[in-house]
Design a protein around this motif. Structure first.
Motif, PDB file in Angstrom:
ATOM      1  N   ARG A  97     -40.299 -12.535  -6.130  1.00  0.00           N
ATOM      2  CA  ARG A  97     -40.391 -13.906  -6.627  1.00  0.00           C
ATOM      3  C   ARG A  97     -41.326 -13.998  -7.825  1.00  0.00           C
ATOM      4  N   LYS A  98     -42.421 -13.260  -7.785  1.00  0.00           N
ATOM      5  CA  LYS A  98     -43.366 -13.282  -8.897  1.00  0.00           C
ATOM      6  C   LYS A  98     -42.758 -12.648 -10.148  1.00  0.00           C
ATOM      7  N   ASN A  99     -42.084 -11.520  -9.969  1.00  0.00           N
ATOM      8  CA  ASN A  99     -41.523 -10.783 -11.109  1.00  0.00           C
ATOM      9  C   ASN A  99     -40.400 -11.545 -11.805  1.00  0.00           C
ATOM     10  N   LEU A 100     -39.540 -12.192 -11.016  1.00  0.00           N
ATOM     11  CA  LEU A 100     -38.338 -12.800 -11.585  1.00  0.00           C
ATOM     12  C   LEU A 100     -38.398 -14.325 -11.652  1.00  0.00           C
ATOM     13  N   GLY A 101     -39.199 -14.945 -10.800  1.00  0.00           N
ATOM     14  CA  GLY A 101     -39.294 -16.401 -10.769  1.00  0.00           C
ATOM     15  C   GLY A 101     -38.285 -17.009  -9.814  1.00  0.00           C
ATOM     16  N   ASP A 102     -38.723 -18.001  -9.051  1.00  0.00           N
ATOM     17  CA  ASP A 102     -37.866 -18.622  -8.041  1.00  0.00           C
ATOM     18  C   ASP A 102     -36.615 -19.256  -8.648  1.00  0.00           C
ATOM     19  N   LYS A 103     -36.767 -19.870  -9.801  1.00  0.00           N
ATOM     20  CA  LYS A 103     -35.628 -20.539 -10.419  1.00  0.00           C
ATOM     21  C   LYS A 103     -34.559 -19.545 -10.837  1.00  0.00           C
ATOM     22  N   ALA A 104     -34.987 -18.422 -11.385  1.00  0.00           N
ATOM     23  CA  ALA A 104     -34.038 -17.420 -11.887  1.00  0.00           C
ATOM     24  C   ALA A 104     -33.205 -16.806 -10.770  1.00  0.00           C
ATOM     25  N   ILE A 105     -33.783 -16.684  -9.570  1.00  0.00           N
ATOM     26  CA  ILE A 105     -33.047 -16.080  -8.460  1.00  0.00           C
ATOM     27  C   ILE A 105     -32.542 -17.123  -7.467  1.00  0.00           C
ATOM     28  N   ASP A 106     -32.734 -18.401  -7.800  1.00  0.00           N
ATOM     29  CA  ASP A 106     -32.281 -19.505  -6.954  1.00  0.00           C
ATOM     30  C   ASP A 106     -32.861 -19.395  -5.542  1.00  0.00           C
ATOM     31  N   PHE A 107     -34.175 -19.184  -5.472  1.00  0.00           N
ATOM     32  CA  PHE A 107     -34.848 -19.060  -4.182  1.00  0.00           C
ATOM     33  C   PHE A 107     -35.063 -20.427  -3.553  1.00  0.00           C
ATOM     34  N   HIS A 108     -34.772 -20.512  -2.251  1.00  0.00           N
ATOM     35  CA  HIS A 108     -35.021 -21.736  -1.491  1.00  0.00           C
ATOM     36  C   HIS A 108     -35.629 -21.365  -0.145  1.00  0.00           C
ATOM     37  N   ASN A 109     -36.725 -21.991   0.196  1.00  0.00           N
ATOM     38  CA  ASN A 109     -37.366 -21.773   1.480  1.00  0.00           C
ATOM     39  C   ASN A 109     -36.881 -22.839   2.468  1.00  0.00           C
ATOM     40  N   TRP A 110     -35.617 -22.715   2.873  1.00  0.00           N
ATOM     41  CA  TRP A 110     -35.039 -23.668   3.818  1.00  0.00           C
ATOM     42  C   TRP A 110     -35.173 -23.207   5.262  1.00  0.00           C
ATOM     43  N   GLY A 111     -35.866 -22.101   5.466  1.00  0.00           N
ATOM     44  CA  GLY A 111     -36.073 -21.606   6.818  1.00  0.00           C
ATOM     45  C   GLY A 111     -34.927 -20.723   7.295  1.00  0.00           C
ATOM     46  N   GLY A 112     -35.270 -19.878   8.268  1.00  0.00           N
ATOM     47  CA  GLY A 112     -34.267 -19.011   8.883  1.00  0.00           C
ATOM     48  C   GLY A 112     -34.257 -19.229  10.382  1.00  0.00           C
ATOM     49  N   TYR A 113     -33.097 -19.144  10.991  1.00  0.00           N
ATOM     50  CA  TYR A 113     -32.958 -19.450  12.415  1.00  0.00           C
ATOM     51  C   TYR A 113     -32.293 -18.291  13.147  1.00  0.00           C
ATOM     52  N   GLU A 114     -32.822 -17.985  14.318  1.00  0.00           N
ATOM     53  CA  GLU A 114     -32.112 -17.075  15.212  1.00  0.00           C
ATOM     54  C   GLU A 114     -31.453 -17.926  16.285  1.00  0.00           C
ATOM     55  N   VAL A 115     -30.145 -17.781  16.415  1.00  0.00           N
ATOM     56  CA  VAL A 115     -29.399 -18.578  17.387  1.00  0.00           C
ATOM     57  C   VAL A 115     -28.988 -17.683  18.560  1.00  0.00           C
ATOM     58  N   PHE A 116     -28.959 -18.272  19.748  1.00  0.00           N
ATOM     59  CA  PHE A 116     -28.692 -17.531  20.978  1.00  0.00           C
ATOM     60  C   PHE A 116     -27.563 -18.199  21.766  1.00  0.00           C
ATOM     61  N   ASP A 117     -26.690 -17.369  22.316  1.00  0.00           N
ATOM     62  CA  ASP A 117     -25.662 -17.881  23.228  1.00  0.00           C
ATOM     63  C   ASP A 117     -25.924 -17.420  24.655  1.00  0.00           C
ATOM     64  N   SER A 118     -27.105 -16.812  24.865  1.00  0.00           N
ATOM     65  CA  SER A 118     -27.508 -16.333  26.184  1.00  0.00           C
ATOM     66  C   SER A 118     -28.873 -16.907  26.534  1.00  0.00           C
ATOM     67  N   LYS A 119     -28.948 -17.641  27.626  1.00  0.00           N
ATOM     68  CA  LYS A 119     -30.207 -18.239  28.052  1.00  0.00           C
ATOM     69  C   LYS A 119     -31.297 -17.202  28.327  1.00  0.00           C
ATOM     70  N   PRO A 120     -30.986 -16.122  29.081  1.00  0.00           N
ATOM     71  CA  PRO A 120     -32.033 -15.123  29.354  1.00  0.00           C
ATOM     72  C   PRO A 120     -32.596 -14.490  28.076  1.00  0.00           C
ATOM     73  N   LYS A 121     -31.725 -14.154  27.125  1.00  0.00           N
ATOM     74  CA  LYS A 121     -32.188 -13.535  25.881  1.00  0.00           C
ATOM     75  C   LYS A 121     -33.028 -14.525  25.074  1.00  0.00           C
ATOM     76  N   TYR A 122     -32.576 -15.762  25.051  1.00  0.00           N
ATOM     77  CA  TYR A 122     -33.328 -16.800  24.332  1.00  0.00           C
ATOM     78  C   TYR A 122     -34.701 -16.986  24.954  1.00  0.00           C
TER      79      TYR A 122
END
Length: 380
Positions: free
Chosen positions: A99-124
Motif C-alpha cells: 500500500r505504501k509503495n503503490l498507494g491505495d488509490k492506484a490499487i483500489d484498496f478498500h478495508n471493507w473487512g473479511g469474513y469467515e462463514v461457517f455451515d457447521s455449528k461445531p466448527k464455528y
C-alpha cells in the motif's frame, strides 16, 4: 545468440546484463524495483513467459488478507505458534509495504473487512471460542485490540443462506490485482528496468562468473545474476526444490442488482472464497474436490469444480438472485509442505524467491525486497 536479432536489439536488451529476474508478477517486479533502488547503475532485465504475468499475480481474487481464524488455528496445530504468528507478521508488513509503495488509490484498496462463514455449528463454535486467543497474539501485530469479532448479525443483511455463524476480520481488505500489476510494472519501467514479455526461459547454467540463460525461442545470453520468481512454475527451473503447483479456478458474475455482500469472504477452511467487485461477485476455490487433479501447472476449468462453484453461488451466496456468469478463468499458485517462502541462493549467481502459498498479495512485496537484498549483498 539468435542471429535474427539486430545489433541494436542485442546491444539494448541482451548484452552486459547485470541481473535478470524471471517472472513479472508481484515478487519479480518488486525484486527488480528494489534492486534498482539499491544499485542505480545496474542493467536489469525482467523476463515474462506470458503476454501478461502468467501465474497468479493478476489472476487471483484480490484478497488483502493475512489469515482467517479457521486457517490460522489449523496452522497453529500443524506448525506451532511461533511459525504461524511470525507468518502473520510478515503478511501484514507485506500488505503495508504494498500500500505504501503503490498507494491505495492506484490499487483500489478498500478495508471493507473479511469474513469467515461457517455451515457447521461445531466448527464455528470451535473458532469463536478461540477469538480471544487469536486477538491476544495478532492484535499487537496489527495494532488493534480486537482484530477478530463475531459478526452473526450480518448474515441476514448479506443475504447468505445455510450459514450458521460468521467471524469478521476487521483488518482485511481487497484490491484490484490488475491495477496493482499495471502500477507496479509502470514504476519498474520508469526506474529504467527492461521488461520483455513472451520470453520463456528453458534452462539456467551457472558458469561461475555469469549465468547462461537459454530460452525456448532460441535467444541465449548471459547475466551476472539471476533471480527466479516464477512461483507455481518454479519447479521447471528448480526441480530439486519442495515446490508444487496448485490450480485455482475462479468465476465472476455479471452485475447484480441490489447485491448484498460487501467485503471478502472465506468458506470451508479457505478452500472457497468470494467477494464483491463493485456490484459483481467473484467466487473461486474448490481445489479440495480434487487435490491430485488440481496439482498442476496447466491452466483450465473442470466440470466438478465449476459445478460446485455454481451451486454454492446460487444456494449459499445469492439465494435471492439468479446470477449469470460473465467470466471464468484459472491461476497457478505455488505451494509446498511448509507455508514459508523459499528465499535463497540456488547457486553462487542464481537466487530464488518462490512458494508464496497463496499469499502473494500479502507477502509478495516483502519477499521481492528480501531476495533483492540477498543479490545486492553478493554484488558488493
Amino acid at each position: 545468440m539468435n542471429p535474427a536479432l539486430s545489433f541494436w536489439e542485442r546491444d539494448t536488451y541482451f548484452d552486459n546484463i547485470d541481473a535478470v529476474v524471471i517472472g513479472s508478477g508481484i515478487v519479480g517486479l518488486n525484486a527488480a524495483w528494489q534492486l534498482r533502488k539499491m544499485h542505480k547503475d545496474l542493467k536489469i532485465l525482467v523476463l515474462e513467459r506470458g503476454m501478461l504475468p502468467l501465474g497468479a499475480s493478476s489472476k487471483n481474487a484480490g484478497f488483502a488478507c493475512f489469515g482467517s481464524p479457521g486457517e490460522l488455528l489449523d496452522d497453529v496445530e500443524k506448525y506451532g505458534e511461533e511459525t504461524v504468528f511470525s507468518l502473520v507478521e510478515k503478511r501484514w508488513k507485506g500488505l503495508l509495504m504494498l500500500r505504501k509503495n503503490l498507494g491505495d488509490k492506484a490499487i483500489d484498496f478498500h478495508n471493507w473487512g473479511g469474513y469467515e462463514v461457517f455451515d457447521s455449528k461445531p466448527k464455528y463454535q470451535a473458532c469463536a471460542d478461540k477469538l480471544e486467543y487469536l486477538n491476544k497474539h495478532i492484535g499487537p501485530i496489527i495494532g488493534k485490540k480486537e482484530v477478530y469479532k463475531i459478526a452473526d448479525r450480518k448474515i441476514k443483511a448479506f443475504g447468505l443462506n445455510r450459514v450458521v455463524g460468521m467471524i469478521l476480520n476487521t483488518a482485511e481488505g481487497q484490491i484490484d490485482t490488475g491495477k496493482m500489476i499495471r502500477t507496479l510494472a509502470n514504476k519498474v519501467q520508469q526506474a529504467g528496468v527492461l521488461i520483455i514479455n513472451n520470453f520463456e526461459v528453458q534452462a539456467l547454467q551457472d558458469e561461475g562468473e555469469e549465468v547462461m540463460i537459454s530460452s525456448k525461442n532460441g535467444i541465449n545470453f548471459k547475466s551476472k545474476r539471476v533471480i527466479v520468481c516464477t512461483n507455481g512454475f518454479a519447479k521447471e527451473l528448480l526441480p530439486n526444490y519442495p515446490l508444487l503447483p496448485a490450480r485455482a479456478q475462479v468465476l465472476v458474475t455479471k452485475p447484480i442488482k441490489n447485491l448484498k455482500i460487501k467485503g471478502t469472504f472465506h468458506f470451508d477452511d479457505g478452500y472457497y472464497y468470494f467477494r464483491n467487485i463493485g456490484n459483481r461477485v467473484l467466487f473461486g476455490g474448490g481445489r479440495n474436490l480434487d487435490f491430485v487433479g488440481e496439482q498442476t501447472s496447466e491452466f483450465g476449468l473442470t466440470e466438478p469444480v465449476q459445478n460446485r462453484l455454481d451451486y454454492l453461488l446460487s444456494h449459499m451466496i445469492m439465494p435471492y438472485a439468479k446470477p449469470e456468469i460473465d467470466m471464468r478463468w484459472s491461476g497457478i499458485m505455488g505451494l509446498g509442505p511448509e507455508k514459508t517462502t523459499i528465499i535463497k541462493a540456488v547457486s553462487p549467481n542464481v537466487y530464488c524467491a518462490v512458494r508464496m502459498g497463496g499469499m502473494g498479495i500479502a507477502i509478495g512485496s516483502l519477499v521481492g525486497e528480501e531476495v533483492a537484498d540477498l543479490v545486492s549483498q553478493s554484488l558488493k
